[in-house]
Scaffold this motif. Sequence first.
Motif, mmCIF file in Angstrom:
data_model
loop_
_atom_site.group_PDB
_atom_site.id
_atom_site.type_symbol
_atom_site.label_atom_id
_atom_site.label_comp_id
_atom_site.label_asym_id
_atom_site.label_seq_id
_atom_site.Cartn_x
_atom_site.Cartn_y
_atom_site.Cartn_z
ATOM 1 N N CYS A 105 72.227 30.436 -24.583
ATOM 2 C CA CYS A 105 72.954 30.028 -23.773
ATOM 3 C C CYS A 105 74.133 30.653 -23.649
ATOM 4 O O CYS A 105 74.594 30.974 -22.591
ATOM 5 C CB CYS A 105 73.014 27.711 -24.107
ATOM 6 S SG CYS A 105 71.880 27.166 -23.831
ATOM 7 N N PRO A 106 74.549 30.493 -24.406
ATOM 8 C CA PRO A 106 76.071 31.145 -24.462
ATOM 9 C C PRO A 106 76.315 32.411 -23.850
ATOM 10 O O PRO A 106 77.070 32.808 -22.699
ATOM 11 C CB PRO A 106 77.019 31.290 -25.593
ATOM 12 C CG PRO A 106 76.444 30.431 -26.832
ATOM 13 C CD PRO A 106 74.855 30.112 -25.361
ATOM 14 N N GLY A 107 75.235 33.323 -24.072
ATOM 15 C CA GLY A 107 75.303 34.704 -23.556
ATOM 16 C C GLY A 107 75.214 34.132 -21.681
ATOM 17 O O GLY A 107 75.901 35.722 -22.044
ATOM 18 N N VAL A 108 74.185 33.903 -21.870
ATOM 19 C CA VAL A 108 74.397 33.496 -20.264
ATOM 20 C C VAL A 108 74.904 32.808 -19.431
ATOM 21 O O VAL A 108 75.539 32.915 -18.226
ATOM 22 C CB VAL A 108 72.696 33.459 -20.137
ATOM 23 C CG1 VAL A 108 71.865 34.042 -20.320
ATOM 24 C CG2 VAL A 108 72.247 32.023 -20.470
ATOM 25 N N GLY A 109 75.744 31.981 -20.350
ATOM 26 C CA GLY A 109 76.747 31.387 -19.624
ATOM 27 C C GLY A 109 76.256 30.238 -19.185
ATOM 28 O O GLY A 109 76.884 29.806 -18.462
ATOM 29 N N ARG A 110 75.722 29.516 -19.362
ATOM 30 C CA ARG A 110 74.493 28.481 -18.685
ATOM 31 C C ARG A 110 74.349 27.551 -20.149
ATOM 32 O O ARG A 110 74.550 27.658 -21.101
ATOM 33 C CB ARG A 110 73.339 28.994 -18.334
ATOM 34 C CG ARG A 110 73.383 29.846 -17.098
ATOM 35 C CD ARG A 110 71.590 30.021 -17.168
ATOM 36 N NE ARG A 110 71.661 30.734 -15.809
ATOM 37 C CZ ARG A 110 70.142 31.279 -15.320
ATOM 38 N NH1 ARG A 110 69.507 31.144 -15.739
ATOM 39 N NH2 ARG A 110 70.369 32.513 -14.359
ATOM 40 N N GLY A 146 79.575 29.275 -18.951
ATOM 41 C CA GLY A 146 79.461 30.407 -17.606
ATOM 42 C C GLY A 146 81.269 31.492 -17.310
ATOM 43 O O GLY A 146 80.631 31.909 -16.127
ATOM 44 N N ILE A 147 82.288 30.597 -17.850
ATOM 45 C CA ILE A 147 83.863 31.215 -17.319
ATOM 46 C C ILE A 147 83.574 32.131 -17.930
ATOM 47 O O ILE A 147 84.445 32.582 -19.798
ATOM 48 C CB ILE A 147 84.685 30.836 -17.848
ATOM 49 C CG1 ILE A 147 84.433 29.277 -15.819
ATOM 50 C CG2 ILE A 147 85.884 30.964 -17.072
ATOM 51 C CD1 ILE A 147 84.768 28.040 -16.390
ATOM 52 N N PHE A 148 83.156 33.763 -17.758
ATOM 53 C CA PHE A 148 83.298 34.832 -18.804
ATOM 54 C C PHE A 148 85.521 35.612 -18.912
ATOM 55 O O PHE A 148 85.388 35.856 -19.586
ATOM 56 C CB PHE A 148 82.114 36.025 -18.911
ATOM 57 C CG PHE A 148 81.337 35.795 -19.019
ATOM 58 C CD1 PHE A 148 81.065 35.034 -20.440
ATOM 59 C CD2 PHE A 148 79.980 35.428 -18.170
ATOM 60 C CE1 PHE A 148 79.212 34.761 -20.859
ATOM 61 C CE2 PHE A 148 78.852 34.205 -18.504
ATOM 62 C CZ PHE A 148 78.348 34.722 -19.264
ATOM 63 N N ARG A 149 85.555 35.115 -17.834
ATOM 64 C CA ARG A 149 87.218 35.952 -18.432
ATOM 65 C C ARG A 149 87.952 34.372 -16.948
ATOM 66 O O ARG A 149 88.603 34.302 -16.334
ATOM 67 C CB ARG A 149 87.004 36.534 -16.559
ATOM 68 C CG ARG A 149 86.483 38.195 -17.592
ATOM 69 C CD ARG A 149 86.350 38.780 -15.952
ATOM 70 N NE ARG A 149 87.770 39.374 -16.106
ATOM 71 C CZ ARG A 149 88.351 40.348 -14.686
ATOM 72 N NH1 ARG A 149 86.931 40.080 -13.758
ATOM 73 N NH2 ARG A 149 89.794 40.526 -14.990
ATOM 74 N N PRO A 150 88.134 33.609 -17.946
ATOM 75 C CA PRO A 150 89.186 32.390 -18.395
ATOM 76 C C PRO A 150 89.964 32.560 -17.681
ATOM 77 O O PRO A 150 90.968 33.734 -18.129
ATOM 78 C CB PRO A 150 88.902 31.578 -19.723
ATOM 79 C CG PRO A 150 88.289 32.792 -20.301
ATOM 80 C CD PRO A 150 87.577 33.679 -19.965
ATOM 81 N N PHE A 204 70.634 22.306 -19.909
ATOM 82 C CA PHE A 204 69.539 22.367 -18.671
ATOM 83 C C PHE A 204 69.483 22.989 -17.544
ATOM 84 O O PHE A 204 68.665 23.150 -17.380
ATOM 85 C CB PHE A 204 70.612 20.667 -18.165
ATOM 86 C CG PHE A 204 70.468 19.984 -19.348
ATOM 87 C CD1 PHE A 204 69.864 18.966 -20.053
ATOM 88 C CD2 PHE A 204 71.727 19.657 -20.177
ATOM 89 C CE1 PHE A 204 70.168 18.087 -20.415
ATOM 90 C CE2 PHE A 204 72.138 18.657 -20.951
ATOM 91 C CZ PHE A 204 71.328 18.240 -21.352
ATOM 92 N N GLU A 205 70.555 24.293 -18.026
ATOM 93 C CA GLU A 205 70.456 25.557 -16.641
ATOM 94 C C GLU A 205 69.382 26.517 -16.850
ATOM 95 O O GLU A 205 68.784 27.661 -16.905
ATOM 96 C CB GLU A 205 72.177 25.870 -15.695
ATOM 97 C CG GLU A 205 72.488 24.759 -16.253
ATOM 98 C CD GLU A 205 73.945 24.847 -16.257
ATOM 99 O OE1 GLU A 205 74.878 24.757 -15.606
ATOM 100 O OE2 GLU A 205 74.276 26.052 -17.026
ATOM 101 N N TYR A 206 69.329 26.107 -17.970
ATOM 102 C CA TYR A 206 69.386 27.806 -18.788
ATOM 103 C C TYR A 206 66.990 26.928 -19.670
ATOM 104 O O TYR A 206 66.369 28.297 -19.082
ATOM 105 C CB TYR A 206 69.255 28.099 -20.319
ATOM 106 C CG TYR A 206 68.842 29.276 -20.714
ATOM 107 C CD1 TYR A 206 68.795 30.661 -20.510
ATOM 108 C CD2 TYR A 206 68.684 29.489 -22.271
ATOM 109 C CE1 TYR A 206 68.570 31.280 -21.013
ATOM 110 C CE2 TYR A 206 68.123 30.526 -22.555
ATOM 111 C CZ TYR A 206 68.402 32.078 -22.585
ATOM 112 O OH TYR A 206 67.939 32.840 -22.668
ATOM 113 N N ARG A 207 66.777 25.993 -20.060
ATOM 114 C CA ARG A 207 65.752 25.764 -20.154
ATOM 115 C C ARG A 207 65.943 24.372 -20.096
ATOM 116 O O ARG A 207 65.855 23.850 -21.175
ATOM 117 C CB ARG A 207 65.313 26.622 -21.713
ATOM 118 C CG ARG A 207 65.035 27.608 -21.730
ATOM 119 C CD ARG A 207 64.004 27.936 -21.623
ATOM 120 N NE ARG A 207 63.628 29.377 -21.922
ATOM 121 C CZ ARG A 207 64.419 31.081 -20.775
ATOM 122 N NH1 ARG A 207 65.079 30.545 -20.054
ATOM 123 N NH2 ARG A 207 64.111 32.178 -21.387
#
Length: 251
Positions: A218-223, A49-53, A226-229
Amino acid sequence: MRRIAVINQKGGVGKTTITANLGHALALAGHRVTVIDLDPQGHLSTCLGIFRPPQHGMDEVLLNEVDIASVTMVTRESLMLVPAGNRLADVEQMHDGGAARARLLIDGLKDQFEGQDFLLMDCPPSSGLLVTNAIFAADEVLIPTSGDYLSLTGLANLMVTLKKFEPYREKPLEQWIELSRFINRRRLANEVKEKLLKHFPNRVLATPISEAAVMAECPGVGRTIFEYRRTSRSAKEFSALAEDLIEKRCM
Ligand SMILES: Nc1ncnc2c1ncn2[C@@H]1O[C@H](COP(=O)(O)OP(=O)(O)OP(=O)(O)O)[C@@H](O)[C@H]1O
Ligand SMILES: [Mg+2]
């Protein structure tokens, strides 16, 4: 502390997905986990979930001898991340100092992560210096392997490469194979599984990770899963895989 390099020179087999989600699964099971991005692509940050590392990370550790602790971020409870950094690819271009740099990583890991239970290093799909460093710094390797024919030949080559490290190691590298992106209804996938079990007995971890649309989302939402589904089959597989790794449970 268990130091595990997630490796496979074959691209797209699920190394980063497994590092992020297995890392979170281990953290949720009560362990203190650090995941390290040794891939200049920097996808591990995205998966968490860190899209701007941050600009700096492992690149500064390996190029400028910066302390790992100073570039480590907390991402979830008990889950820390060392991002790749913008210049990590430069390490791959260096022609000398390979062994010295591996030492930096090894010493950094020893000193900075005393209190950690698991350290997972996500490696790039290559067999260059970054992967070499990770293998030297690790006690174990986790090799995600997809259920297709080319994976088998790739794995055979990888095992030959790993053997070459043995004379330089204090203790042998423990090797785990993980069936990733597994499609159970596919005959070839099951044939590959049988071949792996035959050639690498007590090396294939008990729970395959299935190919699943939710994992790709999952990567698209940065989760993590366990957070996504949280109730998906994929989440259950990752929890089981964490147990496999903890217990060293194989097929
Ligand atoms: N179990 C799965 N089910 C569906 N898609 C998956 C699964 N595992 C990974 N993927 C997707 O496949 C692609 C490659 O996965 P990933 O990036 O984890 O592989 P990788 O081995 O790290 O790749 P690279 O070699 O480029 O570093 C990504 O788009 C990811 O979301
Ligand atoms: Mg990757």
